[in-house]
Scaffold this active site. Structure first.
Site, PDB file in Angstrom:
ATOM      1  N   LYS A  27       0.845  -1.212   0.000  1.00  0.00           N
ATOM      2  CA  LYS A  27       0.000   0.000   0.000  1.00  0.00           C
ATOM      3  C   LYS A  27       0.868   1.246   0.000  1.00  0.00           C
ATOM      4  O   LYS A  27       0.460   2.309   0.445  1.00  0.00           O
ATOM      5  CB  LYS A  27      -0.939   0.001   1.216  1.00  0.00           C
ATOM      6  CG  LYS A  27      -1.966  -1.114   1.211  1.00  0.00           C
ATOM      7  CD  LYS A  27      -2.993  -0.901   0.104  1.00  0.00           C
ATOM      8  CE  LYS A  27      -3.980  -2.083   0.034  1.00  0.00           C
ATOM      9  NZ  LYS A  27      -4.834  -2.002  -1.170  1.00  0.00           N
ATOM     10  N   ALA A  64       3.038   6.968   1.058  1.00  0.00           N
ATOM     11  CA  ALA A  64       1.968   7.557   0.235  1.00  0.00           C
ATOM     12  C   ALA A  64       0.980   8.362   1.061  1.00  0.00           C
ATOM     13  O   ALA A  64      -0.069   8.746   0.552  1.00  0.00           O
ATOM     14  CB  ALA A  64       1.231   6.445  -0.509  1.00  0.00           C
ATOM     15  N   LEU A  66      -1.711   9.460   4.157  1.00  0.00           N
ATOM     16  CA  LEU A  66      -2.884   8.883   4.831  1.00  0.00           C
ATOM     17  C   LEU A  66      -3.461   7.723   4.019  1.00  0.00           C
ATOM     18  O   LEU A  66      -3.555   7.821   2.789  1.00  0.00           O
ATOM     19  CB  LEU A  66      -3.948   9.986   4.948  1.00  0.00           C
ATOM     20  CG  LEU A  66      -5.324   9.587   5.465  1.00  0.00           C
ATOM     21  CD1 LEU A  66      -5.254   9.285   6.960  1.00  0.00           C
ATOM     22  CD2 LEU A  66      -6.326  10.718   5.213  1.00  0.00           C
ATOM     23  N   GLY A 111       0.526  12.814   4.040  1.00  0.00           N
ATOM     24  CA  GLY A 111       0.966  12.478   5.399  1.00  0.00           C
ATOM     25  C   GLY A 111       2.384  11.934   5.445  1.00  0.00           C
ATOM     26  O   GLY A 111       3.030  11.976   6.503  1.00  0.00           O
ATOM     27  N   GLU A 114       4.297  14.895   5.920  1.00  0.00           N
ATOM     28  CA  GLU A 114       4.098  15.349   7.306  1.00  0.00           C
ATOM     29  C   GLU A 114       5.001  14.546   8.261  1.00  0.00           C
ATOM     30  O   GLU A 114       5.608  15.106   9.175  1.00  0.00           O
ATOM     31  CB  GLU A 114       2.627  15.210   7.699  1.00  0.00           C
ATOM     32  CG  GLU A 114       1.735  16.156   6.903  1.00  0.00           C
ATOM     33  CD  GLU A 114       0.274  16.079   7.306  1.00  0.00           C
ATOM     34  OE1 GLU A 114      -0.340  15.020   7.059  1.00  0.00           O
ATOM     35  OE2 GLU A 114      -0.247  17.047   7.858  1.00  0.00           O
ATOM     36  N   GLU A 134      -3.515  16.590  -0.966  1.00  0.00           N
ATOM     37  CA  GLU A 134      -4.755  16.836  -0.216  1.00  0.00           C
ATOM     38  C   GLU A 134      -5.675  17.787  -0.976  1.00  0.00           C
ATOM     39  O   GLU A 134      -6.894  17.616  -0.992  1.00  0.00           O
ATOM     40  CB  GLU A 134      -4.433  17.449   1.168  1.00  0.00           C
ATOM     41  CG  GLU A 134      -3.866  16.468   2.174  1.00  0.00           C
ATOM     42  CD  GLU A 134      -2.346  16.305   2.097  1.00  0.00           C
ATOM     43  OE1 GLU A 134      -1.752  16.663   1.057  1.00  0.00           O
ATOM     44  OE2 GLU A 134      -1.768  15.809   3.072  1.00  0.00           O
ATOM     45  N   GLY A 142      -3.578  17.068   7.968  1.00  0.00           N
ATOM     46  CA  GLY A 142      -4.109  16.842   9.320  1.00  0.00           C
ATOM     47  C   GLY A 142      -3.076  16.248  10.247  1.00  0.00           C
ATOM     48  O   GLY A 142      -3.369  15.933  11.399  1.00  0.00           O
TER      49      GLY A 142
END
Ligand code: 1HE
Length: 260
Positions: A27, A64, A66, A111, A114, A134, A142
């Site tokens: 994933k 990748a 979230l 993310g 992030e 996003e 987030g």
């Protein structure tokens, strides 16, 4: 205590360096709730022998972002809690016990960026690319991205990335401040490890000052920052280890600074 690991998040010690690996390559290391909780738990329970850490990702990409398949299942309140869970986990990386070096390759997106931004040093190989999709997905960062990414590249560049879907490559990323280093393809982990081993030899109190005090000074008004700096400088230089290291230099027993 041995830190908890899961099939998706593994850790091993390489000398004094904790090597943390995202293991969800099928994933693209997308971060689902289980992985975020595992990351939080891992950094709260790093072995005391760890003096630095490295984070890297298995497979073709660092991360990748979230796990979008989980996004459908939350209402607004759950969304707030979910974001706060990310904050707790990534704060645990930034303000954990040791400096953290991210070894980046492939996608460092959403993310994933992030997470990379919560690390103290980013070493990217030439396959690395950065994006904040996003905007195109109709959501918002987030996981602390709106706080950490502008500190690296400025508000204007982050706004551009999110409004236009702009993708930066590894070289551009280094130029604008997303990474501090670019290395040939396949060498990010080795370079990150070498750096982490070097960081592990610093005085622990200096490393603590750099990871916990410096970012707070940077948030303070200048006169407060200077006072905090004076206090930290006094605490650091009073440590026996600082005296021993300075004496070693004065006696010609420590390395000189060499020309780059
Ligand atoms: C995923 C995810 C994911 C891959 N969530 N499943 N992030 C994104 O918007 C980035 C979305 N991902 C991509 O753009 C691409 O997957 C990559 C550029 C990262 C990699 O491309 P590639 O060609 O190597 O892989 P792939 O074929 O696209 O994906 C392989 C599998 O991973 C596939 O699942 P499969 O079951 O069909 O094999 C993909 O669906 C799955 N996959 N990325 C879920 N992100 C705290 S808020 C943070 C907000 C965000 O991070 S938003 C940004 C989300």
């Amino acid at each position: 205590m041995t830190p908890p690991t899961t099939p998706d998040l593994k850790m091993h010690m390489d000398g004094e360096v904790a090597v943390v690996r995202l293991c969800r390559a099928s994933k693209r290391n997308a971060l689902n709730d289980g992985l975020i909780v595992a990351l939080r738990d891992l950094f709260q329970n790093l072995p005391t022998a760890a003096k630095a850490a490295v984070i890297h990702g298995e497979g073709e990409h660092f991360c990748a972002g979230l796990d979008l398949s989980e996004l459908q299942e939350r209402d607004a309140g759950q969304g707030v809690m979910h974001s706060r869970m990310w904050h707790q986990a990534l704060d645990g990386v930034q303000f954990g016990p040791v400096p953290v070096v991210a070894a980046l390759h492939g996608a460092v997106v959403g993310g994933g960026l992030e997470l990379a931004s919560a690390c103290h040093i980013r070493v990217a190989d030439e396959s690395t690319f950065y994006a904040l999709p996003e905007g195109t997905r109709g959501i918002f960062v987030g996981g602390g991205g709106s706080v950490r990414v502008p500190k690296l590249i400025g508000v204007a560049r982050m706004t551009d990335m999110m409004l236009t879907g702009r993708v930066y490559n590894a070289t551009e990323g280094e130029r604008i401040g997303l990474s501090q280093y670019v290395v040939p393809v396949g060498q990010a982990l080795d370079q990150a490890l070498a750096m982490a081993r070097r960081i592990a030899t610093n005085a622990p109190l200096t490393n603590y000052a750099l990871t916990h005090v410096l970012p707070r000074i940077a948030e303070q008004p200048a006169d407060h920052g200077l006072m905090t700096e004076a206090m930290m400088a006094a605490i650091a230089q009073a440590a026996p280890e600082a005296k021993a290291r300075v004496n070693a230099f004065l006696q010609g027993k420590a390395d000189k600074v060499k020309k780059a």
